[in-house]
Design an enzyme around this catalytic site. Structure first.
Site, mmCIF file in Angstrom:
data_model
loop_
_atom_site.group_PDB
_atom_site.id
_atom_site.type_symbol
_atom_site.label_atom_id
_atom_site.label_comp_id
_atom_site.label_asym_id
_atom_site.label_seq_id
_atom_site.Cartn_x
_atom_site.Cartn_y
_atom_site.Cartn_z
ATOM 1 N N GLU A 18 35.322 60.517 31.975
ATOM 2 C CA GLU A 18 36.773 60.654 32.149
ATOM 3 C C GLU A 18 37.482 60.483 30.814
ATOM 4 O O GLU A 18 36.893 60.108 29.811
ATOM 5 C CB GLU A 18 37.302 59.595 33.134
ATOM 6 C CG GLU A 18 37.311 60.023 34.589
ATOM 7 C CD GLU A 18 38.432 61.012 34.905
ATOM 8 O OE1 GLU A 18 39.113 61.477 33.953
ATOM 9 O OE2 GLU A 18 38.626 61.332 36.080
ATOM 10 N N ASP A 199 41.855 66.409 40.272
ATOM 11 C CA ASP A 199 41.524 65.325 39.342
ATOM 12 C C ASP A 199 42.381 65.466 38.090
ATOM 13 O O ASP A 199 43.567 65.753 38.189
ATOM 14 C CB ASP A 199 40.022 65.327 39.049
ATOM 15 C CG ASP A 199 39.492 63.936 38.714
ATOM 16 O OD1 ASP A 199 40.126 63.233 37.912
ATOM 17 O OD2 ASP A 199 38.431 63.544 39.247
#
Length: 292
Positions: A18, A199
């Site tokens: 991430e 996301d």
């Protein structure tokens, strides 16, 4: 779906890759394995992926100046010395709440840092979105479950975000000079009931929003009017967040994850957790520096 090619930028398989952030001064991409408590970095001109172990879960990074970075961790904001890797505490955020950790974040064009928290087990409504600018800290969104897709229009007049559990992309008008919302959120794109989860996102120089669709192995592009205009295949089922890279911010990278996968699922998805460079020229833009 466009079958645009993709190459593996880093074969380090993150459990939860991430927060990719590119620093144009050093031509280096930084990103995290949140659950693995690692900071990864790689020069875009080649070389190996370098990994720094972290003392706690960390999800995002912003550049302060040539020598220092601001990290968003499960206990708050910390300053990282680029030359030594040393990390020092700076500003606590929900540090007294062991049930939450940090998640998505992005710097507004004015230098404000929009940051988020969520429950460690994605508990419903456990998270929040905040704004931090020059020491001022303010809650913007409460009762959010999985905050993601924090990003901004090039002029700073619009902010975007989602709650992945709800799967709706929201847009909200912002004051360009402060990064504070000036009206109520409105639906930008409704993905509820569709496959995959919204996301991480970035917005390019033309105002096009690029979103990683978790669980579907695809990066979707949306016009400033909220119309899906392009879909690019990603060679991993759980892409997590894109970023613009390169001296001209004209390429896209995407992180991914193997979080939650069984052994069988991982064998079927051999590139899960790796970081990819998409073979597609884009009109990207560099992340602003954060003002602390």
């Amino acid at each position: 779906m466009d079958k645009t090619g993709a190459s593996i930028l880093s074969d380090h398989a993150c459990e939860l890759g991430e927060g990719p952030t590119y620093d144009p001064v050093t031509d280096t991409l930084f990103w995290f394995d949140i659950l693995g408590r690692k900071l990864l970095r790689k020069a875009m001109d080649g070389g190996e992926t370098l990994v720094q172990d972290l003392p706690e879960m960390t999800s995002a990074l912003a550049v302060i100046n040539d020598g220092h970075q601001l990290l968003l961790t499960e206990s708050g904001l910390h300053i990282r010395d680029v030359s030594t890797g040393a990390i020092t505490s700076y500003f606590p955020i929900e540090a007294d709440n062991p049930a939450t950790r940090s998640n998505d974040a992005r710097v507004h064009p004015c230098g404000a840092f929009w940051i988020s928290t969520m429950g460690r087990k994605a508990e419903t409504g456990a998270g929040s979105i905040y704004r931090f600018l020059k020491g001022e800290f303010r809650k913007l969104v409460a009762d959010i479950s999985i905050p993601n897709s924090i990003c901004f229009s090039p002029d700073g007049s619009t902010a975007y975000y989602t709650d992945t559990k709800r799967n709706i992309l929201f847009r909200v008008g912002c004051a360009p000079d402060t990064g504070l919302p000036i009206d109520e959120p409105k639906v930008f794109y409704d993905h509820a009931g569709k496959k995959g989860g919204l996301d991480g996102s970035v917005v390019d120089a033309d105002g096009v929003l690029w979103n990683a669709c978790w669980g579907q192995g695809v990066l979707h592009a949306y016009s400033p009017q909220g119309k899906r205009i392009r879909s690019l295949a990603v060679p991993a089922r759980q892409p997590s967040c894109p970023a613009f890279v390169g001296r001209n911010a004209d390429r896209l990278v995407v992180t991914s994850a193997w979080e939650g996968m069984s052994d069988k699922a991982r064998k079927a998805d051999p590139h899960a957790g790796k970081t990819f460079l998409l073979d597609l020229p884009v009109k990207g833009r560099f992340e602003p520096r954060v003002l602390i």
